[in-house]
Design an enzyme around this catalytic site. Sequence first.
Site, PDB file in Angstrom:
ATOM      1  N   ARG A 194       2.628   7.907   6.927  1.00 49.27           N
ATOM      2  CA  ARG A 194       3.018   7.692   8.317  1.00 49.27           C
ATOM      3  C   ARG A 194       4.514   7.409   8.417  1.00 49.27           C
ATOM      4  O   ARG A 194       5.151   6.961   7.464  1.00 49.27           O
ATOM      5  CB  ARG A 194       2.266   6.492   8.908  1.00 49.27           C
ATOM      6  CG  ARG A 194       0.781   6.720   9.081  1.00 49.27           C
ATOM      7  CD  ARG A 194       0.091   5.451   9.560  1.00 49.27           C
ATOM      8  NE  ARG A 194       0.197   4.377   8.576  1.00 49.27           N
ATOM      9  CZ  ARG A 194      -0.057   3.102   8.840  1.00 49.27           C
ATOM     10  NH1 ARG A 194      -0.400   2.722  10.051  1.00 49.27           N
ATOM     11  NH2 ARG A 194       0.036   2.193   7.886  1.00 49.27           N
ATOM     12  N   ALA A 246      -2.786   0.742  12.711  1.00 50.74           N
ATOM     13  CA  ALA A 246      -4.183   0.717  12.274  1.00 50.74           C
ATOM     14  C   ALA A 246      -4.973  -0.423  12.890  1.00 50.74           C
ATOM     15  O   ALA A 246      -6.199  -0.398  12.870  1.00 50.74           O
ATOM     16  CB  ALA A 246      -4.260   0.628  10.760  1.00 50.74           C
ATOM     17  N   PHE A 257       3.130  -8.157  -8.663  1.00 52.10           N
ATOM     18  CA  PHE A 257       4.339  -8.792  -8.147  1.00 52.10           C
ATOM     19  C   PHE A 257       4.959  -9.643  -9.256  1.00 52.10           C
ATOM     20  O   PHE A 257       4.248 -10.085 -10.172  1.00 52.10           O
ATOM     21  CB  PHE A 257       4.013  -9.670  -6.930  1.00 52.10           C
ATOM     22  CG  PHE A 257       3.864  -8.905  -5.646  1.00 52.10           C
ATOM     23  CD1 PHE A 257       4.783  -9.055  -4.616  1.00 52.10           C
ATOM     24  CD2 PHE A 257       2.808  -8.019  -5.462  1.00 52.10           C
ATOM     25  CE1 PHE A 257       4.655  -8.349  -3.428  1.00 52.10           C
ATOM     26  CE2 PHE A 257       2.663  -7.313  -4.274  1.00 52.10           C
ATOM     27  CZ  PHE A 257       3.594  -7.481  -3.261  1.00 52.10           C
ATOM     28  N   TRP A 290       6.386  -0.720  -8.238  1.00 54.45           N
ATOM     29  CA  TRP A 290       7.575  -1.310  -7.595  1.00 54.45           C
ATOM     30  C   TRP A 290       8.701  -1.446  -8.609  1.00 54.45           C
ATOM     31  O   TRP A 290       9.853  -1.121  -8.330  1.00 54.45           O
ATOM     32  CB  TRP A 290       7.219  -2.684  -7.008  1.00 54.45           C
ATOM     33  CG  TRP A 290       8.341  -3.304  -6.218  1.00 54.45           C
ATOM     34  CD1 TRP A 290       8.585  -3.175  -4.886  1.00 54.45           C
ATOM     35  CD2 TRP A 290       9.390  -4.135  -6.745  1.00 54.45           C
ATOM     36  NE1 TRP A 290       9.725  -3.879  -4.536  1.00 54.45           N
ATOM     37  CE2 TRP A 290      10.235  -4.472  -5.659  1.00 54.45           C
ATOM     38  CE3 TRP A 290       9.703  -4.619  -8.013  1.00 54.45           C
ATOM     39  CZ2 TRP A 290      11.366  -5.287  -5.813  1.00 54.45           C
ATOM     40  CZ3 TRP A 290      10.831  -5.424  -8.175  1.00 54.45           C
ATOM     41  CH2 TRP A 290      11.643  -5.753  -7.075  1.00 54.45           C
ATOM     42  N   THR A 343       3.910   1.437  -1.127  1.00 50.47           N
ATOM     43  CA  THR A 343       4.570   1.469  -2.427  1.00 50.47           C
ATOM     44  C   THR A 343       3.659   2.105  -3.477  1.00 50.47           C
ATOM     45  O   THR A 343       4.091   2.942  -4.277  1.00 50.47           O
ATOM     46  CB  THR A 343       4.969   0.041  -2.859  1.00 50.47           C
ATOM     47  OG1 THR A 343       5.824  -0.527  -1.862  1.00 50.47           O
ATOM     48  CG2 THR A 343       5.685   0.045  -4.196  1.00 50.47           C
ATOM     49  N   LYS A 366       0.838  -1.209   0.000  1.00 49.60           N
ATOM     50  CA  LYS A 366       0.000   0.000   0.000  1.00 49.60           C
ATOM     51  C   LYS A 366       0.871   1.256   0.000  1.00 49.60           C
ATOM     52  O   LYS A 366       0.590   2.215  -0.721  1.00 49.60           O
ATOM     53  CB  LYS A 366      -0.923  -0.035   1.220  1.00 49.60           C
ATOM     54  CG  LYS A 366      -1.959   1.062   1.249  1.00 49.60           C
ATOM     55  CD  LYS A 366      -2.985   0.821   2.328  1.00 49.60           C
ATOM     56  CE  LYS A 366      -2.411   0.802   3.721  1.00 49.60           C
ATOM     57  NZ  LYS A 366      -1.809  -0.425   4.189  1.00 49.60           N
ATOM     58  N   PHE A 377      -3.370  -0.949   6.744  1.00 51.74           N
ATOM     59  CA  PHE A 377      -4.046  -2.229   6.527  1.00 51.74           C
ATOM     60  C   PHE A 377      -5.242  -2.083   5.583  1.00 51.74           C
ATOM     61  O   PHE A 377      -5.254  -1.225   4.714  1.00 51.74           O
ATOM     62  CB  PHE A 377      -4.433  -2.876   7.858  1.00 51.74           C
ATOM     63  CG  PHE A 377      -3.247  -3.226   8.720  1.00 51.74           C
ATOM     64  CD1 PHE A 377      -2.188  -3.968   8.216  1.00 51.74           C
ATOM     65  CD2 PHE A 377      -3.175  -2.805  10.039  1.00 51.74           C
ATOM     66  CE1 PHE A 377      -1.080  -4.282   9.010  1.00 51.74           C
ATOM     67  CE2 PHE A 377      -2.078  -3.110  10.834  1.00 51.74           C
ATOM     68  CZ  PHE A 377      -1.034  -3.854  10.313  1.00 51.74           C
ATOM     69  N   LYS A 407       7.252  -7.399   9.511  1.00 46.52           N
ATOM     70  CA  LYS A 407       6.531  -6.700   8.455  1.00 46.52           C
ATOM     71  C   LYS A 407       7.446  -5.815   7.613  1.00 46.52           C
ATOM     72  O   LYS A 407       7.227  -5.591   6.436  1.00 46.52           O
ATOM     73  CB  LYS A 407       5.398  -5.857   9.055  1.00 46.52           C
ATOM     74  CG  LYS A 407       4.504  -5.206   8.008  1.00 46.52           C
ATOM     75  CD  LYS A 407       3.350  -4.477   8.661  1.00 46.52           C
ATOM     76  CE  LYS A 407       2.418  -3.902   7.588  1.00 46.52           C
ATOM     77  NZ  LYS A 407       3.057  -2.878   6.785  1.00 46.52           N
TER      78      LYS A 407
END
Length: 560
Positions: free
Chosen positions: A98, A277, A385, A413, A77, A75, A305, A109
């Site tokens: 953030r 979150a 991906f 990405w 990215t 998210k 999230f 994570k």
Amino acid sequence: MKTKVKTDIQIAQASPMKPIVEIAEKLGLDGDDLELFGKYKAKISNEALARIKKNNTGKIILVTSINPTPAGEGKSTVTVGLGDAFTRIGKKAIIAMREPSMGPTMGIKGGATGGGYSQVLPMEDINLHFTGDFHAITAANNALAALIDNHLQQGNELRIDQRRIVWKRAVDLNDRALRKVIVGLGGPMQGVPREDGFDITVASEIMAVLCLATDLKDLKLRLSRMVIAYNDKKEPVTVGDLGVEGALALLLKDAVKPNLVQTIEHTPALVHGGPFANIAHGCNSVIATQAAAKLADYVITEAGFGADLGAEKFLHIKSRSAGIKPEAVVIVATIRALKMHGGVPKEDLASENIAALTLGFANLQKHIETIKEFGLPIVVAINKFITDTDQEVQTLLDWCKREAVPVALTEVWEKGGEGGIELANKLLDVIEKEQNQFHPLYDLADSIEQKVRTIVQQVYGGRNVEFSPKAKKQLVDFERFGWSNLAVCMAKTQYSLSDDPAKLGRPADFTVTIREFKPSIGAGFIVALTGEVMTMPGLPKKPAALNMDVDEEGHAMGLF
């Protein structure tokens, strides 16, 4: 021969940065408006924040996602890449994000600066100590804890019941050993013995207060309202009663100013604040978002999230507090997360599985319905991906077409801003053509119980809510204290729409259990704790810290 893919940190370290003063000039700011932290980081001064309030207000685009896998769905990215894409198509854009917590950074994570060629820089600094904001919040949190214990030691004029002190200490790390501790041992000179505990800094109410405050004056007022304990008559005791809101605000006077950095493609970014979150409200600071809207025509911001957590809290808590109305919402979806929601184990997500992917669409469908319930236009961003197959991508594109859902294949990405141009253009199109009828799903005048039920039934798709005996008693007390008109902040697993992380996809006919409430009166909401969500996470068996190092020149290694 297979080409070795560069890591995020290798890409970041190879990307040249411009002096932050040059980045500020794109926004109409000069060197006098900045408080520099070296060459590439700066805070925007209070004087500049006051001056830009007269500027026109830009359009805010919120980025959220489906329920993620443990590794996250990119998210951040997409947020960064979308900001770069807007810049590439000639729009004056800024990103508002953030700050990462060191807990998940050193856990499993990872950081929160984006990935690949869609990152904010300097990524090592932002993912570690940055400008010291989190340290200031930790210091203020623990100063308050020390002042509470000193008050007990010095006669306890406020008649605080030491068994009912609700303020915990904090540290910005995942440390399960600190969840429950005993303080004050060692005799009369060492304090009053009592049970205590630690939260991770991003779960501290001071983090939420800093992120929802509109200025230093509002910050001090919110700090004064924070409940720290209950007295011998079971009445709330606040920071204002203790008389230390000024001292706490003093520790936070610099942390409250937003941080200006840049992306790999030199798009300006404000990175400020970082409440979780799943256990807090999951959005960057109001001050940063409002400033961003006064500095650019398009603001790309994110909420933590899935839409069931971060977006719901952005739209019910932050939007109300700040008077923010988003123009559109991006829902980030990945093939691997959809396959997980379709029943594929984590270790098999790299293999093609059209049947499971199709089953997983139900999770995406619910998040689309939720955002539409708020009356907002949406665009689905397929965050591609390298393991995604052409057939899987086409299957998802075809589903979105059948459902008449705007969608864009997003390859930020790999390609940076270029990979987000389709998404940027789709957003401009829906903002122009679709009607924005944004409205909250509950009124603040509703009871706390009704607000919880609205979220569970309309946002999660649940059937019912059960309240523990403790929670029921708290509801009665909160009504008596005059707290019923506050927003609700749900503390829930991020992996499922329900309160059970094992229930993937789109579970139905489930009941959410509220085990207890936590009043965050300074922040302006009541936290509803569900399931086994903890405010102090633990580290995994093999934390990311095992791969981290620094070379003899001081360059970070192994930071993703």
